[in-house]
Design a protein around this motif. Sequence first.
Motif, PDB file in Angstrom:
ATOM      1  N   MET A   1       0.969  -1.348  -0.014  1.00 40.30           N
ATOM      2  CA  MET A   1       0.005   0.019   0.113  1.00 40.30           C
ATOM      3  C   MET A   1       0.771   1.226   0.199  1.00 40.30           C
ATOM      4  SD  MET A   1      -3.158   0.955   0.104  1.00 40.30           S
ATOM      5  CE  MET A   1      -3.938   2.323  -0.016  1.00 40.30           C
ATOM      6  N   THR A   2       1.284   1.079   1.413  1.00 39.20           N
ATOM      7  CA  THR A   2       3.044   2.155   0.892  1.00 39.20           C
ATOM      8  C   THR A   2       3.907   2.720  -0.463  1.00 39.20           C
ATOM      9  OG1 THR A   2       3.190   1.713   2.914  1.00 39.20           O
ATOM     10  CG2 THR A   2       4.833   3.212   1.913  1.00 39.20           C
ATOM     11  N   GLY A   3       3.957   1.741  -0.905  1.00 35.74           N
ATOM     12  CA  GLY A   3       4.626   1.516  -2.731  1.00 35.74           C
ATOM     13  C   GLY A   3       3.579   2.612  -3.297  1.00 35.74           C
ATOM     14  N   VAL A   4       2.444   1.690  -3.786  1.00 36.75           N
ATOM     15  CA  VAL A   4       1.269   2.129  -3.993  1.00 36.75           C
ATOM     16  C   VAL A   4       1.180   3.721  -3.913  1.00 36.75           C
ATOM     17  CG1 VAL A   4      -1.112   2.408  -5.241  1.00 36.75           C
ATOM     18  CG2 VAL A   4       0.306   0.405  -4.544  1.00 36.75           C
ATOM     19  N   LEU A   5       1.048   4.072  -2.904  1.00 38.19           N
ATOM     20  CA  LEU A   5       0.999   5.515  -3.038  1.00 38.19           C
ATOM     21  C   LEU A   5       2.253   6.363  -2.813  1.00 38.19           C
ATOM     22  CD1 LEU A   5      -0.715   5.522   0.769  1.00 38.19           C
ATOM     23  CD2 LEU A   5      -1.766   6.389  -1.263  1.00 38.19           C
ATOM     24  N   VAL A  11       3.576   9.916  -9.028  1.00 36.01           N
ATOM     25  CA  VAL A  11       3.323  10.913 -10.428  1.00 36.01           C
ATOM     26  C   VAL A  11       2.784  12.008 -10.588  1.00 36.01           C
ATOM     27  CG1 VAL A  11       1.581   9.626 -12.026  1.00 36.01           C
ATOM     28  CG2 VAL A  11       2.912   8.181 -11.609  1.00 36.01           C
ATOM     29  N   VAL A  12       1.981  12.201  -9.577  1.00 39.65           N
ATOM     30  CA  VAL A  12       1.121  13.227  -9.040  1.00 39.65           C
ATOM     31  C   VAL A  12       2.038  14.716  -9.127  1.00 39.65           C
ATOM     32  CG1 VAL A  12      -0.390  12.563  -9.335  1.00 39.65           C
ATOM     33  CG2 VAL A  12       0.518  13.376  -7.822  1.00 39.65           C
ATOM     34  N   PRO A  15       3.690  17.126 -12.192  1.00 39.81           N
ATOM     35  CA  PRO A  15       2.405  18.207 -12.861  1.00 39.81           C
ATOM     36  C   PRO A  15       1.719  18.738 -12.049  1.00 39.81           C
ATOM     37  CG  PRO A  15       1.860  16.081 -13.393  1.00 39.81           C
ATOM     38  CD  PRO A  15       3.141  16.064 -12.240  1.00 39.81           C
ATOM     39  N   ALA A  16       2.028  18.486 -10.407  1.00 42.40           N
ATOM     40  CA  ALA A  16       1.165  20.106  -9.559  1.00 42.40           C
ATOM     41  C   ALA A  16       2.031  20.668  -9.544  1.00 42.40           C
ATOM     42  CB  ALA A  16       1.237  18.952  -7.935  1.00 42.40           C
ATOM     43  N   VAL A  17       3.195  20.692  -9.333  1.00 40.63           N
ATOM     44  CA  VAL A  17       4.380  21.471  -9.939  1.00 40.63           C
ATOM     45  C   VAL A  17       4.053  22.649 -10.420  1.00 40.63           C
ATOM     46  CG1 VAL A  17       6.558  22.037  -9.691  1.00 40.63           C
ATOM     47  CG2 VAL A  17       6.121  20.669  -7.948  1.00 40.63           C
ATOM     48  N   LEU A  18       4.508  22.011 -11.659  1.00 44.92           N
ATOM     49  CA  LEU A  18       3.902  23.186 -13.604  1.00 44.92           C
ATOM     50  C   LEU A  18       2.690  23.701 -13.178  1.00 44.92           C
ATOM     51  CD1 LEU A  18       4.634  20.308 -15.412  1.00 44.92           C
ATOM     52  CD2 LEU A  18       6.321  22.774 -15.061  1.00 44.92           C
ATOM     53  N   LEU A  19       1.621  23.041 -12.791  1.00 43.00           N
ATOM     54  CA  LEU A  19       0.252  23.344 -12.569  1.00 43.00           C
ATOM     55  C   LEU A  19       0.220  25.153 -11.799  1.00 43.00           C
ATOM     56  CD1 LEU A  19      -2.293  21.217 -12.570  1.00 43.00           C
ATOM     57  CD2 LEU A  19      -2.354  22.539 -14.902  1.00 43.00           C
ATOM     58  N   ALA A  20       0.807  24.773 -10.638  1.00 43.08           N
ATOM     59  CA  ALA A  20       1.009  25.739  -9.535  1.00 43.08           C
ATOM     60  C   ALA A  20       1.892  26.901 -10.330  1.00 43.08           C
ATOM     61  CB  ALA A  20       2.108  25.223  -7.882  1.00 43.08           C
ATOM     62  N   GLY A 230      -4.546  12.714 -23.385  1.00 43.74           N
ATOM     63  CA  GLY A 230      -3.236  11.769 -24.296  1.00 43.74           C
ATOM     64  C   GLY A 230      -2.480  10.607 -22.539  1.00 43.74           C
ATOM     65  N   PHE A 231      -2.450  11.242 -21.678  1.00 45.80           N
ATOM     66  CA  PHE A 231      -2.577  10.657 -20.311  1.00 45.80           C
ATOM     67  C   PHE A 231      -3.216   9.490 -20.196  1.00 45.80           C
ATOM     68  CE2 PHE A 231      -2.660  10.338 -15.768  1.00 45.80           C
ATOM     69  CZ  PHE A 231      -1.256  10.215 -15.218  1.00 45.80           C
ATOM     70  N   ALA A 232      -4.492   9.804 -19.723  1.00 41.99           N
ATOM     71  CA  ALA A 232      -5.439   8.939 -19.654  1.00 41.99           C
ATOM     72  C   ALA A 232      -5.477   7.901 -20.624  1.00 41.99           C
ATOM     73  CB  ALA A 232      -6.844   8.852 -19.744  1.00 41.99           C
ATOM     74  N   LEU A 233      -5.188   8.024 -22.227  1.00 44.42           N
ATOM     75  CA  LEU A 233      -4.614   6.990 -23.166  1.00 44.42           C
ATOM     76  C   LEU A 233      -3.533   5.762 -22.722  1.00 44.42           C
ATOM     77  CD1 LEU A 233      -5.923   8.301 -26.559  1.00 44.42           C
ATOM     78  CD2 LEU A 233      -7.139   6.678 -24.843  1.00 44.42           C
ATOM     79  N   SER A 234      -2.677   7.145 -22.509  1.00 43.72           N
ATOM     80  CA  SER A 234      -0.862   6.222 -21.931  1.00 43.72           C
ATOM     81  C   SER A 234      -1.315   5.299 -20.944  1.00 43.72           C
ATOM     82  CB  SER A 234       0.079   7.318 -21.901  1.00 43.72           C
ATOM     83  OG  SER A 234       1.187   7.310 -21.278  1.00 43.72           O
ATOM     84  N   VAL A 235      -1.743   5.990 -19.671  1.00 47.15           N
ATOM     85  CA  VAL A 235      -1.604   4.580 -18.963  1.00 47.15           C
ATOM     86  C   VAL A 235      -2.875   3.577 -18.820  1.00 47.15           C
ATOM     87  CG1 VAL A 235      -3.445   4.950 -16.339  1.00 47.15           C
ATOM     88  CG2 VAL A 235      -1.887   7.091 -16.998  1.00 47.15           C
ATOM     89  N   LEU A 236      -3.923   3.696 -19.668  1.00 50.18           N
ATOM     90  CA  LEU A 236      -5.117   2.458 -20.022  1.00 50.18           C
ATOM     91  C   LEU A 236      -3.681   1.817 -20.524  1.00 50.18           C
ATOM     92  CD1 LEU A 236      -7.176   0.868 -20.832  1.00 50.18           C
ATOM     93  CD2 LEU A 236      -7.559   1.973 -22.434  1.00 50.18           C
ATOM     94  N   PHE A 237      -2.683   2.087 -21.740  1.00 54.54           N
ATOM     95  CA  PHE A 237      -2.052   1.580 -22.587  1.00 54.54           C
ATOM     96  C   PHE A 237      -1.093   0.485 -21.957  1.00 54.54           C
ATOM     97  CE2 PHE A 237       1.674   0.215 -24.916  1.00 54.54           C
ATOM     98  CZ  PHE A 237       1.235  -0.384 -26.333  1.00 54.54           C
ATOM     99  N   ARG A 238      -0.471   1.188 -20.952  1.00 54.08           N
ATOM    100  CA  ARG A 238       0.852   0.903 -20.266  1.00 54.08           C
ATOM    101  C   ARG A 238       0.141  -0.228 -19.276  1.00 54.08           C
ATOM    102  NH1 ARG A 238       5.741   0.578 -18.909  1.00 54.08           N
ATOM    103  NH2 ARG A 238       6.421   0.352 -16.942  1.00 54.08           N
ATOM    104  N   PHE A 239      -1.539   0.083 -19.037  1.00 54.16           N
ATOM    105  CA  PHE A 239      -1.767  -1.445 -18.035  1.00 54.16           C
ATOM    106  C   PHE A 239      -2.415  -2.425 -18.602  1.00 54.16           C
ATOM    107  CE2 PHE A 239      -6.664  -2.906 -16.792  1.00 54.16           C
ATOM    108  CZ  PHE A 239      -5.895  -3.434 -15.175  1.00 54.16           C
ATOM    109  N   VAL A 240      -2.957  -2.378 -19.576  1.00 51.75           N
ATOM    110  CA  VAL A 240      -2.727  -3.330 -20.553  1.00 51.75           C
ATOM    111  C   VAL A 240      -1.486  -4.377 -21.499  1.00 51.75           C
ATOM    112  CG1 VAL A 240      -3.790  -3.863 -22.946  1.00 51.75           C
ATOM    113  CG2 VAL A 240      -4.710  -2.634 -21.965  1.00 51.75           C
TER     114      VAL A 240
END
Length: 258
Positions: A1-5, A11-12, A15-20, A230-240
């Motif tokens: 669980m810790t590894g997933v978090l 991952v985020v 993007p969070a820094v760039l958006l800020a 594009g990000f969502a499709l990339s994540v989906l491709f990676r999952f498959v």
Amino acid sequence: MTGVLKRAGLVVALPAVLLAVWWFSSAGSTSFYAPPLSKILGTFAETWTVERLRADVLPSLLRLAAGYAVAVLVGVALGVLVGSIRTVRATLEPVLEFFRAIPPPVLVPIIMLFAGIENTMKIVVIAAGCVWPILLNTVEGVRATDEVLSDTARSYGLTGPARLRHLVLPAASPQIAAGMRQALSIGIILMVISEMFAASNGLGFTIVQFQRTFAIPQMWTGILLLGLLGFALSVLFRFVEMRALAWYHGLRQAQRSS
């Protein structure tokens, strides 16, 4: 669980820094063409309603899926043929290199002459651009098939479709997946470009319409939506890919651990 978090945090984080940075650097902007990020995000929900998603985003995704599927079928089939037979490779390689060097966007006017201005043209443009990374990676994957395994398969009489199914395609599948991953980003770019020509719907068409009518915040929301797709499709491709090539990733992990 810790590894997933931890992975989710990594991952985020950027993007969070760039958006800020974007948020605070554009906060006081009075430029008509570069509005504050707060205004763009405030316009997002108003612009991309369910009706617009159904009218513009869904057709774009369907064209992308159709063109991408055609590219995968043609690229893998032709790649296996070229990679398996040396004579075919020697004959086709110069022609393939010639066509590969032509940027697909410049073919749009020519494809329009033969395929018209309907969905067929857009699907052909996407397929014409996506096919090259899949084809070339398939050729390299087939050529890199282990000689020992090939000899073993030959000695056991494994030939024809059985050899293709049990030896060639599994051995080349990591390279094929790499080509498909490259082709996905190319497909998104060509999806937008093809919709800028004689289209009446789609993401590319809508973004251009926003730009021509000086709806600048709406135009920025379209660009943001493209990035999110594009990000969502990339994540989906990676999952498959992780599940389809679980044996390959497991083998690599074991080799790293040994």
